[in-house]
Every structure is written in C-alpha cells, then in structure tokens.
Scaffold this active site. Structure first.
Site, mmCIF file in Angstrom:
data_model
loop_
_atom_site.group_PDB
_atom_site.id
_atom_site.type_symbol
_atom_site.label_atom_id
_atom_site.label_comp_id
_atom_site.label_asym_id
_atom_site.label_seq_id
_atom_site.Cartn_x
_atom_site.Cartn_y
_atom_site.Cartn_z
ATOM 1 N N GLU A 275 -40.564 -23.495 -12.998
ATOM 2 C CA GLU A 275 -41.742 -23.387 -12.129
ATOM 3 C C GLU A 275 -41.415 -23.145 -10.662
ATOM 4 O O GLU A 275 -42.302 -22.831 -9.881
ATOM 5 C CB GLU A 275 -42.617 -24.635 -12.264
ATOM 6 C CG GLU A 275 -43.494 -24.637 -13.504
ATOM 7 C CD GLU A 275 -44.774 -25.434 -13.313
ATOM 8 O OE1 GLU A 275 -45.014 -25.929 -12.211
ATOM 9 O OE2 GLU A 275 -45.529 -25.540 -14.293
ATOM 10 N N ARG B 4 -47.211 -26.576 -19.966
ATOM 11 C CA ARG B 4 -46.356 -27.764 -19.936
ATOM 12 C C ARG B 4 -46.456 -28.534 -21.246
ATOM 13 O O ARG B 4 -45.444 -29.005 -21.786
ATOM 14 C CB ARG B 4 -46.750 -28.668 -18.764
ATOM 15 C CG ARG B 4 -46.468 -28.078 -17.398
ATOM 16 C CD ARG B 4 -46.876 -29.035 -16.285
ATOM 17 N NE ARG B 4 -46.648 -28.451 -14.963
ATOM 18 C CZ ARG B 4 -46.855 -29.078 -13.824
ATOM 19 N NH1 ARG B 4 -47.298 -30.346 -13.834
ATOM 20 N NH2 ARG B 4 -46.612 -28.490 -12.663
ATOM 21 N N ASP C 37 -42.769 -29.989 -1.907
ATOM 22 C CA ASP C 37 -44.050 -30.221 -2.568
ATOM 23 C C ASP C 37 -44.236 -31.625 -3.133
ATOM 24 O O ASP C 37 -45.359 -32.014 -3.441
ATOM 25 C CB ASP C 37 -44.236 -29.222 -3.719
ATOM 26 C CG ASP C 37 -44.244 -27.779 -3.249
ATOM 27 O OD1 ASP C 37 -44.390 -27.547 -2.038
ATOM 28 O OD2 ASP C 37 -44.099 -26.886 -4.106
ATOM 29 N N ARG D 288 -35.785 -19.496 -4.944
ATOM 30 C CA ARG D 288 -34.339 -19.386 -5.152
ATOM 31 C C ARG D 288 -33.972 -19.603 -6.612
ATOM 32 O O ARG D 288 -33.175 -18.862 -7.190
ATOM 33 C CB ARG D 288 -33.609 -20.397 -4.267
ATOM 34 C CG ARG D 288 -32.082 -20.313 -4.382
ATOM 35 C CD ARG D 288 -31.412 -21.306 -3.458
ATOM 36 N NE ARG D 288 -31.752 -21.051 -2.061
ATOM 37 C CZ ARG D 288 -31.338 -21.808 -1.049
ATOM 38 N NH1 ARG D 288 -30.615 -22.895 -1.289
ATOM 39 N NH2 ARG D 288 -31.678 -21.486 0.184
ATOM 40 N N GLU E 63 -44.824 -27.875 -45.340
ATOM 41 C CA GLU E 63 -44.979 -27.579 -46.764
ATOM 42 C C GLU E 63 -45.359 -28.795 -47.610
ATOM 43 O O GLU E 63 -46.326 -28.723 -48.398
ATOM 44 C CB GLU E 63 -43.705 -26.918 -47.320
ATOM 45 C CG GLU E 63 -43.377 -25.569 -46.688
ATOM 46 C CD GLU E 63 -42.438 -25.681 -45.501
ATOM 47 O OE1 GLU E 63 -41.606 -24.777 -45.340
ATOM 48 O OE2 GLU E 63 -42.540 -26.679 -44.761
ATOM 49 N N CYS F 127 -37.792 -28.432 -48.444
ATOM 50 C CA CYS F 127 -39.144 -27.940 -48.702
ATOM 51 C C CYS F 127 -39.150 -26.913 -49.828
ATOM 52 O O CYS F 127 -40.133 -26.793 -50.561
ATOM 53 C CB CYS F 127 -39.736 -27.348 -47.430
ATOM 54 S SG CYS F 127 -40.049 -28.582 -46.139
#
Length: 361
Positions: free
Chosen positions: A297, A189, A205, A301, A57, A89
């Site tokens: 991600e 992300r 990974d 499990r 604002e 504001c």
C-alpha cells in the site's frame, strides 16, 4: 440448444464464484469451491472452511448425501491426493460414488500435481480438467503464485489524484478517493494474508493497516513494515494494535540499533532480518508460512522498488478527480503510464472514483 460443455462451464462458473467467499480466510490452504450436480440440479455445495479445513469436497459430499452417487462434481482446484490432517479429497469423491469430476485447475503442489486426477480416473471416474481454467486461475492466483514462485502474489494498490499524485509532502494522509473506494480497499485487505508499507508511510501517516469494515474486522491481514533501521514509533497505531490482536512484523537490518530492536520486540512486534537491500528473502519467508496474498500500500519508494525488482503481479489503481497540486508526491503508476508487462483486466466505478485492475501478462 445448450450442450454438455455449456453446462460444465455454467456450473464451474458458479463454483468459482463460491470459491471467492473465503478468500483470505483459509490459512495456508486455497479457497476452493465445489458443487455436486445430479440431473442438472445442485445437490451439494461448499467452499473451503475458514482456517482451511475441512476442504470443500467433503463438505459438499456430506450435503449431497446419497445423491452424490452417480453425480458430477465441479471443483475449482484438483482434489488433493495426499494424506495430511484429513484423508485425500480424491478418495472421498471415489468413496461417495461420484461418476464424473470436472476440474478447472491442476494443483501445482508437488504432493498433488495430477495425482488426484489419476487416482480418480484409475477408480473409473470420468475426469475432465481445464474447464474455465483462466477464470479459476484468477480466483486462485495468490495460491498458485506461492506454489509456482515461492512468494506471495503481490498486489500494488495505489490511489492517484487527477494530477497524478498519491499524497502531499509533509501532510500525512491526503484523502484522494471517496468512501466507496476506501471501503473497497478494506475488502482487499480482508481478502489478503498480509499488507506491507514502508517506514516513510508509517512516520508520515501513522496507519493502522487493519480491516475496519463492519463484520470483517477479524479478517485483518498480517501487518508488515519495511523499516531497515527499526524506527517504527512505540506509540504508533501499528504497535498499539498488537495488544488488540493484530500482529505486526517489522523487517529491517540485523545490525540496526539493538536498543530500538529490543524495544519493538518487547512491545510484541516480530522482527525479521532482511538479507541485503532486496526483500525477496522476506517474501520467501512469508510464503514459507503459507501466506499467499500480499498487498503493498505504500509509499512511493516501496512501490517503485517492488516494480523495479519485478515483484508486482497485480496493480489496483484507484483514480479520482481530486487535485493535489503543489508539493504533491508523484505516483509511480497512473492510467496513462502503466508499466510494461501489465494489461488492463477490468475496471469499475466506486462512487465518483474509478478502479482499474491491471495484471501481469
């Protein structure tokens, strides 16, 4: 002929689009859009600044200058009414002589919660709330979830093959979606405050969990690992990223091996002691730090556990024509098996892959 309501919705839609510019970049504050409109023309516009201040604002009012007097302000979230690091504001809108304020969503923050609307109305400003409320709630969903549920909004992101798999056992990362879909995952992300995976994904990974889109590298979220025994390798890319300015939080059991705990702490990781098997204490702690948007991600499990504990608010399901075949890891969600309580909010194509966006109903 279009009437005043049509104009209100048109300008509010523009304010909502503007609010998305800084998603994930405004710290503990929500990304809010504000337009100042006079005689049908936009004379001032702004979105909450990166880091959260200044708010939208005062920036829009400054751009409008003297044209703000007698104008209409369109704000996606109720203007604040409390004194923090900056004046309220609502007071700024009053001081600049705005004649009318149109708001999409009333702020559930206990310090505001309608007080901003009353402050402006008491000053003689015509106030209307609830214009495109559903659309604005979607854009503000992460902030609203943190305020209402004392935890971040949880988005479960999955990439599923044509045969319903999210990977293959013992093979680490398997390319299921194409370049365009992977780029969209990095956009997610950039718009989020934190990203979470389980230790199984880390060991299989060795992910970085950063945003690697050109120009958005500084928008990488806090990286969080559920690792009850603190087994995250010291030579992993996650730990290496700490030195490059990418914080890492590892959540595990307080009675885990003290040597592993000490080694990870010495490497710069922040350690969090989980309260039992449930991760609600972790989510509450993230919310207390002002983190509003969490992406989960992997892996299977962790995804299944969040779903079973009713902690997922949104599912972003990417699907492709790739067939994983033997040894595949079955996805807990696929287009033909969406959990109860979720409905399709929208879909889009990214290259050869499809994204289905489901929201809790």
């Amino acid at each position: 002929m279009a009437g005043p309501r049509h104009d209100d919705e048109r300008f509010m839609a523009a304010a909502i689009r503007l609010s998305r510019w800084h998603l994930g970049a405004t710290g503990t504050n929500p990304s809010v859009g504000c337009l100042i409109v006079r005689d049908g023309a936009i004379v001032g516009r702004a979105v909450t600044a990166r880091s959260g201040r200044p708010h939208a604002e005062p920036q829009a009012l400054a751009e409008a200058g003297a044209a703000a007097r007698g104008a209409t302000a369109y704000v996606t979230l109720e203007p604040c009414s409390h004194h923090g690091r900056t004046p309220p504001c609502a007071e700024a809108l009053i001081a600049h002589g705005v004649a009318r304020v149109v708001v999409a969503v009333t702020d559930p923050d206990a310090r505001v919660a309608g007080r901003g609307l009353r402050m402006m109305a008491d000053a003689g400003i015509a106030v209307e709330a609830g214009v495109l409320e559903a659309e604005a709630e979607r854009a503000l969903g992460a902030y609203l979830t943190r305020q209402r549920r004392n935890r971040p909004q949880v988005t479960l992101k999955l990439a599923v093959s044509a045969d319903g798999m999210i990977g293959r056992k013992g093979e680490g990362q398997v390319a299921i979606t194409g370049r365009e879909a992977r780029a969209q995952s990095h956009v997610l992300r950039a718009e989020s405050d934190a990203i979470l995976v389980g230790i199984g994904t880390v060991l299989a990974d060795d992910p970085e969990l950063t945003c690697r889109l050109p120009g958005l590298e500084d928008r990488s979220p806090l990286r969080v690992v559920l690792d009850r025994r603190f087994e995250t390798p010291l030579r992993s890319r996650l730990v290496a990223g700490i030195a490059r300015g990418h914080p890492l939080l590892i959540a595990g059991a307080s009675d885990a091996d003290p040597t592993r705990r000490a080694a990870l702490a010495a490497a710069g990781a922040e350690l969090f002691d989980l309260d039992g098997p449930d991760c609600r204490s972790l989510l509450a702690a993230l919310a207390a730090r002002g983190l509003s948007a969490l992406v989960v991600e992997g892996g299977r499990r962790v995804a299944a556990d969040f779903l079973a504990r009713d902690l997922v608010d949104r599912i972003m399901l990417f699907s492709s024509d790739v067939v994983v075949g033997a040894g595949g890891i079955v996805s807990p969600v696929d287009p033909d098996a969406v959990p109860d309580g979720f409905s399709l909010r929208g879909s889009a194509r990214f290259g050869v892959d499809r994204l289905r966006d489901y929201a809790r109903t």
